[in-house]
Design a protein around this motif. Structure first.
Motif, PDB file in Angstrom:
ATOM      1  N   HIS A  17      14.744  -0.921 -22.354  1.00 18.43           N
ATOM      2  CA  HIS A  17      14.614  -0.708 -23.948  1.00 18.43           C
ATOM      3  C   HIS A  17      13.108  -2.240 -23.923  1.00 18.43           C
ATOM      4  N   ALA A  18      13.244  -1.935 -23.020  1.00 13.90           N
ATOM      5  CA  ALA A  18      11.633  -3.393 -23.018  1.00 13.90           C
ATOM      6  C   ALA A  18      10.185  -3.352 -22.200  1.00 13.90           C
ATOM      7  N   ALA A  19      10.359  -2.263 -21.970  1.00 11.14           N
ATOM      8  CA  ALA A  19       9.647  -1.823 -21.091  1.00 11.14           C
ATOM      9  C   ALA A  19       8.376  -1.412 -21.506  1.00 11.14           C
ATOM     10  N   PHE A  20       8.057  -1.308 -22.663  1.00 14.63           N
ATOM     11  CA  PHE A  20       6.750  -0.721 -24.002  1.00 14.63           C
ATOM     12  C   PHE A  20       5.733  -2.116 -23.810  1.00 14.63           C
ATOM     13  N   PRO A  21       4.226  -1.151 -23.675  1.00 15.73           N
ATOM     14  CA  PRO A  21       3.245  -1.825 -23.108  1.00 15.73           C
ATOM     15  C   PRO A  21       3.152  -2.973 -23.408  1.00 15.73           C
ATOM     16  N   TYR A  22       4.160  -4.437 -24.870  1.00 14.11           N
ATOM     17  CA  TYR A  22       3.666  -5.401 -24.705  1.00 14.11           C
ATOM     18  C   TYR A  22       4.975  -6.349 -24.515  1.00 14.11           C
ATOM     19  N   PRO A  23       5.990  -6.715 -24.249  1.00  8.30           N
ATOM     20  CA  PRO A  23       6.361  -7.033 -23.584  1.00  8.30           C
ATOM     21  C   PRO A  23       6.392  -6.810 -21.848  1.00  8.30           C
ATOM     22  N   LEU A  24       6.120  -5.824 -21.666  1.00  5.95           N
ATOM     23  CA  LEU A  24       6.229  -5.625 -20.022  1.00  5.95           C
ATOM     24  C   LEU A  24       4.790  -6.515 -19.494  1.00  5.95           C
ATOM     25  N   THR A  25       3.927  -6.136 -20.937  1.00  7.24           N
ATOM     26  CA  THR A  25       2.733  -7.470 -20.209  1.00  7.24           C
ATOM     27  C   THR A  25       3.524  -8.595 -20.056  1.00  7.24           C
ATOM     28  N   ALA A  26       3.845  -9.325 -20.842  1.00  9.26           N
ATOM     29  CA  ALA A  26       3.966 -10.560 -21.435  1.00  9.26           C
ATOM     30  C   ALA A  26       4.951 -11.137 -19.514  1.00  9.26           C
ATOM     31  N   LEU A  27       5.984 -10.086 -19.329  1.00 14.59           N
ATOM     32  CA  LEU A  27       6.826 -10.104 -18.663  1.00 14.59           C
ATOM     33  C   LEU A  27       6.395 -10.199 -17.120  1.00 14.59           C
ATOM     34  N   MET A  28       5.053  -9.284 -17.030  1.00  9.96           N
ATOM     35  CA  MET A  28       4.529  -9.253 -15.423  1.00  9.96           C
ATOM     36  C   MET A  28       2.856 -10.353 -16.067  1.00  9.96           C
ATOM     37  N   LYS A  29       3.192 -11.405 -16.793  1.00  8.07           N
ATOM     38  CA  LYS A  29       2.514 -12.281 -16.593  1.00  8.07           C
ATOM     39  C   LYS A  29       3.261 -13.536 -15.766  1.00  8.07           C
ATOM     40  N   PHE A  30       4.393 -13.610 -16.930  1.00  8.03           N
ATOM     41  CA  PHE A  30       5.335 -14.239 -16.761  1.00  8.03           C
ATOM     42  C   PHE A  30       5.705 -14.591 -14.784  1.00  8.03           C
ATOM     43  N   VAL A  31       6.652 -13.629 -14.160  1.00  5.09           N
ATOM     44  CA  VAL A  31       6.475 -13.490 -13.074  1.00  5.09           C
ATOM     45  C   VAL A  31       6.305 -12.658 -11.446  1.00  5.09           C
ATOM     46  N   PRO A  32       6.250 -12.931 -11.216  1.00  2.00           N
ATOM     47  CA  PRO A  32       6.053 -11.575 -10.015  1.00  2.00           C
ATOM     48  C   PRO A  32       7.068 -10.165 -10.036  1.00  2.00           C
ATOM     49  N   SER A  33       6.053  -8.903 -10.331  1.00  2.00           N
ATOM     50  CA  SER A  33       7.448  -7.893  -9.799  1.00  2.00           C
ATOM     51  C   SER A  33       8.216  -7.706  -9.456  1.00  2.00           C
ATOM     52  N   ARG A  34       8.541  -8.770  -8.064  1.00  2.00           N
ATOM     53  CA  ARG A  34       8.922  -8.687  -6.724  1.00  2.00           C
ATOM     54  C   ARG A  34      11.021  -9.653  -7.672  1.00  2.00           C
ATOM     55  N   GLN A  35      10.663 -10.344  -9.251  1.00  2.00           N
ATOM     56  CA  GLN A  35      11.461 -10.451  -9.874  1.00  2.00           C
ATOM     57  C   GLN A  35      11.756 -10.080 -10.733  1.00  2.00           C
ATOM     58  N   ILE A  36      11.566  -8.244 -10.721  1.00  5.92           N
ATOM     59  CA  ILE A  36      11.868  -7.409 -11.729  1.00  5.92           C
ATOM     60  C   ILE A  36      12.489  -6.309 -11.400  1.00  5.92           C
ATOM     61  N   MET A  37      13.506  -5.817 -11.603  1.00  6.94           N
ATOM     62  CA  MET A  37      14.017  -4.491 -11.864  1.00  6.94           C
ATOM     63  C   MET A  37      13.954  -3.428 -13.279  1.00  6.94           C
ATOM     64  N   LYS A  41       1.374   1.047  -7.326  1.00  3.38           N
ATOM     65  CA  LYS A  41       2.626   1.940  -6.757  1.00  3.38           C
ATOM     66  C   LYS A  41       3.867   0.392  -6.080  1.00  3.38           C
ATOM     67  N   GLU A  42       2.994  -0.229  -5.796  1.00  2.00           N
ATOM     68  CA  GLU A  42       3.940  -1.675  -4.755  1.00  2.00           C
ATOM     69  C   GLU A  42       4.763  -2.329  -6.520  1.00  2.00           C
ATOM     70  N   ALA A  43       3.895  -2.673  -7.107  1.00  2.00           N
ATOM     71  CA  ALA A  43       4.781  -3.343  -8.191  1.00  2.00           C
ATOM     72  C   ALA A  43       6.004  -2.075  -9.113  1.00  2.00           C
ATOM     73  N   LEU A  44       5.669  -0.796  -8.964  1.00  2.00           N
ATOM     74  CA  LEU A  44       6.528  -0.002  -9.864  1.00  2.00           C
ATOM     75  C   LEU A  44       7.704   0.699  -9.029  1.00  2.00           C
ATOM     76  N   TYR A  45       7.448   0.441  -7.657  1.00  2.00           N
ATOM     77  CA  TYR A  45       8.464   0.014  -6.451  1.00  2.00           C
ATOM     78  C   TYR A  45       9.811  -0.564  -6.892  1.00  2.00           C
ATOM     79  N   ASP A  46       9.133  -2.423  -6.534  1.00  2.00           N
ATOM     80  CA  ASP A  46       9.910  -3.291  -6.744  1.00  2.00           C
ATOM     81  C   ASP A  46      10.296  -2.944  -8.310  1.00  2.00           C
TER      82      ASP A  46
END
Ligand code: ZN
Length: 344
Positions: free
Chosen positions: A280-300, A324-329
């Motif tokens: 419930h936080a994959a909206f563009p705004y929080p997801l952009t902040a999160l993906m600036k913060f850590v690599p997709s290898r730390q996101i589930m 594709k790689e980030a989405l798979y992670d």
């Protein structure tokens, strides 16, 4: 093992791709985002934020007044949205679990036994993040032993706050010491904090306070030294980390100078050791902040089902235009590395 610098390189590459997609997504009306197809190929997602509703919890249905929840109802929804595995944890019931009495201990045991039965009945579909009867330290140590040794739980679930206490509180130190010894995975789930009920009349605590409570408890873990003392712990923060990615810079700039030994890598890199899920936080705004913060290898991936409908995460995640790689992670790669028994 990659260095933080190498991780940041990956992160930067992901961000560039992500921002390209998100920029487009951000211009779409929300209704259109939610109306999109949820994708074709089965992504075999691993949902690390999924709730069971054991009979002892007294909770019944999906969402607010929906159909009664059962493990089979979860499986039906998981199949519909390409979710191969769900790690179940207790929904927000701190009032009962953290009441400090025998009742809380008995409740924790019944919830964990119920979750273990689900993993026994469907070993390839469910995992268990067991609960603890905090703030009772001795009882929690016993429950850790029971959950991890007898029930083979995959990890532990805790709430952001326990009454007035946050997770870095020195009184809880023996619990994290033991979890560190066992190299445990700890899922941190928010609850409306005791400090801040109904501060703004007309707005639910669930709309704002949960995400602030996540940030409070992470700063508590940092400033009290739990993060630096226990390098074998893996913390997973719910809901894209709440307000943490947005506030990280301000936390760094206001971090007490006489506590810098609690952040030997620096405040931001210490916080960047955490893992996150996007329910419930994959909206563009929080997801952009999160993906600036850590690599997709730390996101589930996570859904918060049955409290939230699964579409509210899947649809914006798929519309985000991730590589594709980030989405798979996010869908399964990161969780597979943390919980290798679900590797296929
Ligand atoms: Zn939840």
């Amino acid at each position: 093992m990659r260095t933080l610098e190498q991780q940041s390189d990956v992160s930067r590459r992901d961000i560039l791709k992500t921002l390209g997609g998100l920029a487009g997504a951000a211009t779409l009306p929300e209704a259109r985002l939610f109306g999109q197809n949820t994708g074709s190929a089965n992504p075999r997602r691993i949902d690390v934020h999924h709730h069971h509703r054991p009979p002892s919890s007294g909770r019944g249905g999906e969402g607010r007044g929906g159909a009664p929840w059962t493990p089979e109802r979860s499986l039906e929804q998981m199949d519909k949205y390409g979710i191969a595995v769900a790690l179940v944890s207790l929904t927000q019931q701190a009032d009962l679990l953290y009441d400090g009495t025998e009742e809380g201990r008995t409740f924790a045991r019944s919830v964990n036994d119920y979750g273990a039965k689900m993993t026994h009945d469907y070993p390839k579909r469910f995992g268990l993040l067991a609960c603890l009867p905090l703030p009772q330290v001795d009882a929690s140590l016993k429950e850790i032993e029971y959950a991890l040794d007898t029930l083979d739980a995959d990890g532990i679930g805790v709430y952001t706050s326990i009454g007035d206490k946050y997770l870095g509180d020195p009184a809880l130190a023996p619990v994290f010491e033991e979890l560190n010894r066992r190299k445990a995975k700890i899922f941190i789930h928010p609850i409306p904090p005791k400090c801040c009920h109904d501060l703004v009349p007309g707005i639910s605590d669930y709309a704002t306070e949960l995400d602030f409570d996540m940030t409070r408890t992470v700063t508590s873990l940092l400033v009290n030294g739990t993060l630096v003392r226990h390098r074998d712990l893996t913390f997973i923060c719910a809901h894209s980390g709440g307000t943490l990615p947005v506030l990280a810079g301000r936390i760094r700039d206001r971090f007490p100078k006489d506590k810098m030994e609690m952040a030997p890598l620096g405040v931001i890199p210490e916080l960047q050791r955490l893992y996150f899920e996007v329910a419930h936080a994959a909206f563009p705004y929080p997801l952009t902040a999160l993906m600036k913060f850590v690599p997709s290898r730390q996101i589930m991936f996570g859904t918060d089902y049955p409290a939230e409908p699964i579409e509210s995460t899947v649809v914006p995640l798929e519309a985000a235009g991730l590589s594709k790689e980030a989405l798979y992670d996010i869908n399964r790669g990161t969780a597979e590395r943390l919980f290798p028994r679900f590797k296929v």
